[in-house]
Design an enzyme around this catalytic site. Structure first.
Site, PDB file in Angstrom:
ATOM      1  N   SER A 183     -22.753  -4.759 -53.442  1.00 46.21           N
ATOM      2  CA  SER A 183     -23.435  -3.456 -53.359  1.00 46.21           C
ATOM      3  C   SER A 183     -23.606  -2.944 -54.779  1.00 46.21           C
ATOM      4  O   SER A 183     -22.847  -3.330 -55.682  1.00 46.21           O
ATOM      5  CB  SER A 183     -22.560  -2.481 -52.571  1.00 46.21           C
ATOM      6  N   TYR A 240     -13.938   0.910 -51.118  1.00 46.39           N
ATOM      7  CA  TYR A 240     -15.187   0.179 -50.838  1.00 46.39           C
ATOM      8  C   TYR A 240     -15.778  -0.313 -52.164  1.00 46.39           C
ATOM      9  O   TYR A 240     -16.081  -1.505 -52.319  1.00 46.39           O
ATOM     10  CB  TYR A 240     -16.190   1.065 -50.108  1.00 46.39           C
TER      11      TYR A 240
HETATM   12  N1  LIG Z   1     -26.599  -0.395 -45.666  1.00 50.64           N
HETATM   13  C1  LIG Z   1     -26.381  -0.157 -46.951  1.00 50.64           C
HETATM   14  O1  LIG Z   1     -26.797   0.907 -47.489  1.00 50.64           O
HETATM   15  C2  LIG Z   1     -25.655  -1.160 -47.804  1.00 50.64           C
HETATM   16  C3  LIG Z   1     -25.748  -1.029 -49.202  1.00 50.64           C
HETATM   17  C4  LIG Z   1     -25.088  -1.949 -50.004  1.00 50.64           C
HETATM   18  C5  LIG Z   1     -24.361  -2.979 -49.433  1.00 50.64           C
HETATM   19  N2  LIG Z   1     -24.269  -3.083 -48.078  1.00 50.64           N
HETATM   20  C6  LIG Z   1     -23.454  -4.175 -47.526  1.00 50.64           C
HETATM   21  O2  LIG Z   1     -24.278  -4.957 -46.667  1.00 50.64           O
HETATM   22  C7  LIG Z   1     -23.461  -5.631 -45.726  1.00 50.64           C
HETATM   23  C8  LIG Z   1     -24.074  -5.472 -44.342  1.00 50.64           C
HETATM   24  O3  LIG Z   1     -24.053  -4.095 -43.999  1.00 50.64           O
HETATM   25  P1  LIG Z   1     -25.206  -3.415 -43.128  1.00 50.64           P
HETATM   26  O4  LIG Z   1     -25.814  -2.343 -43.944  1.00 50.64           O
HETATM   27  O5  LIG Z   1     -26.078  -4.427 -42.532  1.00 50.64           O
HETATM   28  O6  LIG Z   1     -24.291  -2.689 -42.038  1.00 50.64           O
HETATM   29  P2  LIG Z   1     -24.245  -2.792 -40.450  1.00 50.64           P
HETATM   30  O7  LIG Z   1     -25.602  -2.679 -39.871  1.00 50.64           O
HETATM   31  O8  LIG Z   1     -23.191  -1.821 -40.051  1.00 50.64           O
HETATM   32  O9  LIG Z   1     -23.721  -4.305 -40.182  1.00 50.64           O
HETATM   33  C9  LIG Z   1     -22.423  -4.677 -40.539  1.00 50.64           C
HETATM   34  C10 LIG Z   1     -22.185  -6.097 -40.051  1.00 50.64           C
HETATM   35  O10 LIG Z   1     -20.858  -6.497 -40.475  1.00 50.64           O
HETATM   36  C11 LIG Z   1     -20.162  -6.993 -39.358  1.00 50.64           C
HETATM   37  N3  LIG Z   1     -18.722  -6.768 -39.428  1.00 50.64           N
HETATM   38  C12 LIG Z   1     -18.072  -5.658 -39.854  1.00 50.64           C
HETATM   39  N4  LIG Z   1     -16.745  -5.816 -39.709  1.00 50.64           N
HETATM   40  C13 LIG Z   1     -16.560  -7.064 -39.173  1.00 50.64           C
HETATM   41  C14 LIG Z   1     -15.420  -7.796 -38.778  1.00 50.64           C
HETATM   42  N5  LIG Z   1     -14.172  -7.293 -38.872  1.00 50.64           N
HETATM   43  N6  LIG Z   1     -15.587  -9.040 -38.276  1.00 50.64           N
HETATM   44  C15 LIG Z   1     -16.829  -9.556 -38.132  1.00 50.64           C
HETATM   45  N7  LIG Z   1     -17.948  -8.895 -38.506  1.00 50.64           N
HETATM   46  C16 LIG Z   1     -17.810  -7.666 -38.998  1.00 50.64           C
HETATM   47  C17 LIG Z   1     -20.755  -6.249 -38.163  1.00 50.64           C
HETATM   48  O11 LIG Z   1     -20.561  -7.047 -36.994  1.00 50.64           O
HETATM   49  P3  LIG Z   1     -19.932  -6.529 -35.605  1.00 50.64           P
HETATM   50  O12 LIG Z   1     -19.692  -5.056 -35.709  1.00 50.64           O
HETATM   51  O13 LIG Z   1     -20.957  -6.924 -34.596  1.00 50.64           O
HETATM   52  O14 LIG Z   1     -18.673  -7.340 -35.487  1.00 50.64           O
HETATM   53  C18 LIG Z   1     -22.234  -6.189 -38.535  1.00 50.64           C
HETATM   54  O15 LIG Z   1     -22.882  -7.376 -38.160  1.00 50.64           O
HETATM   55  C19 LIG Z   1     -22.056  -5.027 -45.860  1.00 50.64           C
HETATM   56  O16 LIG Z   1     -21.232  -5.903 -46.579  1.00 50.64           O
HETATM   57  C20 LIG Z   1     -22.299  -3.748 -46.645  1.00 50.64           C
HETATM   58  O17 LIG Z   1     -21.168  -3.394 -47.409  1.00 50.64           O
HETATM   59  C21 LIG Z   1     -24.909  -2.205 -47.244  1.00 50.64           C
END
Ligand SMILES: NC(=O)c1ccc[n+]([C@@H]2O[C@H](COP(=O)([O-])OP(=O)(O)OC[C@H]3O[C@@H](n4cnc5c(N)ncnc54)[C@H](OP(=O)(O)O)[C@@H]3O)[C@@H](O)[C@H]2O)c1
Length: 276
Positions: free
Chosen positions: A152, A165
């Site tokens: 991130s 985080y």
């Molecule tokens: N959205 C943003 O603004 C943003 C910005 C920078 C970086 N990121 C990073 O991008 C990545 C994806 O996030 P996103 O934005 O797509 O969020 P999201 O829509 O909430 O998706 C998160 C994903 O992570 C999985 N996950 C979380 N905890 C888990 C666990 N204990 N075991 C297995 N799977 C788990 C969830 O799967 P289940 O809940 O189905 O198990 C889901 O598929 C993350 O690493 C986040 O830190 C996001």
């Protein structure tokens, strides 16, 4: 359960194969859709069987690839091993490993429940490191492979009220840069993908409501930019206007000023919408 002592024989007449964690929604699902459209067979990983199975069937129908699902809680101490064993059911070594699963926790560090912090450390750090340790030797031996660690822009700077985080994402940036250098001449590419705020469920889960109405990028844009950057072999890829702005701010503004300022903004956003 597959037997790791009897690995499958690598075939050359099959599609490339990618393991994508956190593929049930958001950025992980976007990577999966994009890779499927490019002819990759997939192992989709998360805890949500319903969503994963639905996505897998959709990708198989739309793109004629094979999409397998792995129902795994990546906060468990044996998660990396489970992933490795399940992946070997389909290929000796994947062509691509995308460590994307993750979640945010806004608010004061001392207010966060210890089990939730431990979960984050496991999902963002332990499982990623152990998975790479298990998958990377096969990639090096084969002379090709790609590892994308979804970090991130929060990993580029300490962020008060988002402390653990940002620190776990900083770990991923540092680890990826070091591994990219170690594997430079092996045919393996390692990338830390650093998105800015992206439209997904992430913010709701993390207890955050953006204080303004600044535009967010889509998950598809993140996945597309990350994959498009692979030929450049850049170890760190920042995505979106926030990525560019953060890089400039870090270069030109004093660190103490920046930390105070982002801390104030984050505190405000946490107060206005926190559910964490
Ligand atoms: N959205 C943003 O603004 C943003 C910005 C920078 C970086 N990121 C990073 O991008 C990545 C994806 O996030 P996103 O934005 O797509 O969020 P999201 O829509 O909430 O998706 C998160 C994903 O992570 C999985 N996950 C979380 N905890 C888990 C666990 N204990 N075991 C297995 N799977 C788990 C969830 O799967 P289940 O809940 O189905 O198990 C889901 O598929 C993350 O690493 C986040 O830190 C996001």
């Amino acid at each position: 359960m597959p037997n790791p002592d009897h690995p499958v024989v690598e075939r050359t007449d099959v599609n490339p194969f990618a393991v994508v964690t956190g593929a049930s929604r958001g950025i992980g699902a976007a990577y999966a859709r994009l890779l499927a459209s490019r002819g990759y067979d997939l192992l989709l990983v998360s805890r949500d069987e319903t969503r994963l199975t639905h996505l897998a069937r959709q990708l198989e129908t739309n793109h004629g690839i094979q999409a397998h699902v792995s129902i795994a809680d990546l906060a468990r101490s044996d998660a990396a091993h489970q992933l490795f064993v399940e992946s070997r059911q389909y290929r000796q070594t994947p062509d691509m490993l995308i460590n994307n699963a993750g979640f945010g926790l806004y608010g004061e560090f001392v207010s966060h429940p210890l089990p939730r912090i431990q979960e984050m450390l496991h999902v963002h750090v332990r499982t990623v490191v152990e998975s790479i340790r298990l998958f990377l030797p096969g990639m090096i031996e084969r002379g090709s492979g790609t590892i994308i660690n979804v970090a991130s822009i929060a990993g580029l700077l300490p962020i008060p009220h988002f402390a653990e985080y940002a620190a776990t994402k900083a770990f991923l940036v540092s680890f990826s840069e070091a591994l990219a250098e170690e594997t430079r001449d092996t045919g393996v590419v390692v990338q830390a993908c650093c998105p800015g705020q992206t439209e997904t469920d992430f913010h709701g889960t993390a207890g955050y409501r953006p204080p303004g109405r600044l535009p967010m990028q889509t998950a598809d844009q993140v996945a597309h930019t990350s994959l498009a950057a692979l030929p450049n072999k850049s170890p760190v890829v920042t995505i979106g206007w926030q990525g560019k702005l953060t890089a400039l701010a870090i270069k030109w503004l004093p660190r103490t000023f920046l930390i105070k300022t982002v801390g104030r903004i984050t505190k405000l956003a946490t107060r206005s919408g926190s559910t964490a």
